[in-house]
Design a protein around this motif. Structure first.
Motif, PDB file in Angstrom:
ATOM      1  N   LEU A  60       0.838  -1.217  -0.054  1.00  0.00           N
ATOM      2  CA  LEU A  60       0.034  -0.046   0.197  1.00  0.00           C
ATOM      3  C   LEU A  60       0.755   1.158  -0.196  1.00  0.00           C
ATOM      4  O   LEU A  60       0.299   2.350   0.400  1.00  0.00           O
ATOM      5  CB  LEU A  60      -0.945  -0.062   1.262  1.00  0.00           C
ATOM      6  CG  LEU A  60      -1.858  -1.313   1.354  1.00  0.00           C
ATOM      7  CD1 LEU A  60      -2.779  -1.090   2.800  1.00  0.00           C
ATOM      8  CD2 LEU A  60      -2.923  -1.449   0.017  1.00  0.00           C
ATOM      9  N   SER A  71       0.937   7.091  -0.067  1.00  0.00           N
ATOM     10  CA  SER A  71      -0.163   5.865  -0.188  1.00  0.00           C
ATOM     11  C   SER A  71      -0.400   5.068  -1.660  1.00  0.00           C
ATOM     12  O   SER A  71      -0.352   6.209  -2.471  1.00  0.00           O
ATOM     13  CB  SER A  71      -1.521   6.517   0.340  1.00  0.00           C
ATOM     14  OG  SER A  71      -2.571   5.845   0.008  1.00  0.00           O
ATOM     15  N   LEU A  87      -4.438  -7.109   6.867  1.00  0.00           N
ATOM     16  CA  LEU A  87      -4.699  -5.858   6.639  1.00  0.00           C
ATOM     17  C   LEU A  87      -5.960  -5.373   7.243  1.00  0.00           C
ATOM     18  O   LEU A  87      -6.141  -4.260   7.600  1.00  0.00           O
ATOM     19  CB  LEU A  87      -4.754  -5.307   5.111  1.00  0.00           C
ATOM     20  CG  LEU A  87      -3.111  -5.488   4.429  1.00  0.00           C
ATOM     21  CD1 LEU A  87      -3.297  -5.114   2.965  1.00  0.00           C
ATOM     22  CD2 LEU A  87      -2.057  -4.974   5.127  1.00  0.00           C
ATOM     23  N   LEU A  96      -6.077   2.044   7.940  1.00  0.00           N
ATOM     24  CA  LEU A  96      -6.292   1.864   6.683  1.00  0.00           C
ATOM     25  C   LEU A  96      -7.632   1.995   6.323  1.00  0.00           C
ATOM     26  O   LEU A  96      -8.484   1.655   7.170  1.00  0.00           O
ATOM     27  CB  LEU A  96      -5.868   0.338   6.208  1.00  0.00           C
ATOM     28  CG  LEU A  96      -4.455  -0.246   6.512  1.00  0.00           C
ATOM     29  CD1 LEU A  96      -4.056  -1.408   5.951  1.00  0.00           C
ATOM     30  CD2 LEU A  96      -3.253   0.894   5.700  1.00  0.00           C
ATOM     31  N   VAL A 110      -4.186   3.366   2.581  1.00  0.00           N
ATOM     32  CA  VAL A 110      -3.980   4.312   3.859  1.00  0.00           C
ATOM     33  C   VAL A 110      -4.750   5.527   4.256  1.00  0.00           C
ATOM     34  O   VAL A 110      -5.028   6.225   3.409  1.00  0.00           O
ATOM     35  CB  VAL A 110      -2.104   4.736   3.751  1.00  0.00           C
ATOM     36  CG1 VAL A 110      -1.981   5.510   5.062  1.00  0.00           C
ATOM     37  CG2 VAL A 110      -1.393   3.609   3.461  1.00  0.00           C
TER      38      VAL A 110
END
Length: 178
Positions: A60, A71, A87, A96, A110
């Motif tokens: 990411l 990002s 994640l 996130l 992000v």
């Protein structure tokens, strides 16, 4: 989450204080605690190592021409199941975010650029892989531009340019980080 941490255990009408803010370590302290907890959650959920989880987070991230991490949104369907599950721990802690891409697909990215620079484990991983992240960005931008222009043969990269990109990204790819 800094505001949430400041307000924790306060009743209606109570006041936030600068002393509490200082005690939390400000934004950096709140972000670090949140990210550390998310990393622990991800390791417990997946059974993989902290380094494996950090490698998943690098999916990411890209590094711009000035060397700054930025990002990089990724289609969730392009992630291995283990990485997606890891994640999710960071999504749950609002580090996130998930969204809908231009084509209607689910994407993950992000929540705030400070996550990339203020959380030491991620910042160190980015620094260690900066060359590969920058090369991956160049390859993906080059491929997208080539595709948008109708895939003409004359826009294909020359052998030297292609070899340099492969050499710079091979570490990331071979370790499952790209």
């Amino acid at each position: 989450f800094t505001l949430a941490e400041l307000a924790r255990d306060l009743g209606r009408g109570d006041e936030l204080s600068s002393a509490r803010y200082d005690q939390l370590g400000g934004v950096r302290g709140a972000l670090t605690r949140q990210a550390d907890a998310a990393l622990d959650d991800a390791v417990r959920a997946s059974g993989r190592t902290r380094d494996d989880v950090l490698a998943g987070l690098l999916r990411l991230v890209t590094v711009d021409e000035q060397g700054n991490p930025t990002s990089w949104r990724v289609d969730r369907d392009d992630l291995p199941a283990a990485v997606g599950a890891e994640l999710d721990a960071f999504v749950a802690r609002r580090l996130l975010v998930t969204d809908t891409g231009d084509d209607g697909s689910a994407v993950i990215g992000v929540a705030h650029e400070a996550f990339l620079t203020e959380w030491p484990p991620l910042r160190e991983a980015i620094d260690a892989e900066a060359t590969a992240l920058r090369a991956r960005r160049a390859v993906e931008h080059g491929a997208a531009e080539w595709d948008r222009s109708g895939r003409p043969d004359e826009r294909l990269w020359e052998r030297g340019q292609l070899a340099a990109a492969v050499a710079d990204t091979v570490v990331v790819i071979s370790e499952g980080r790209s």
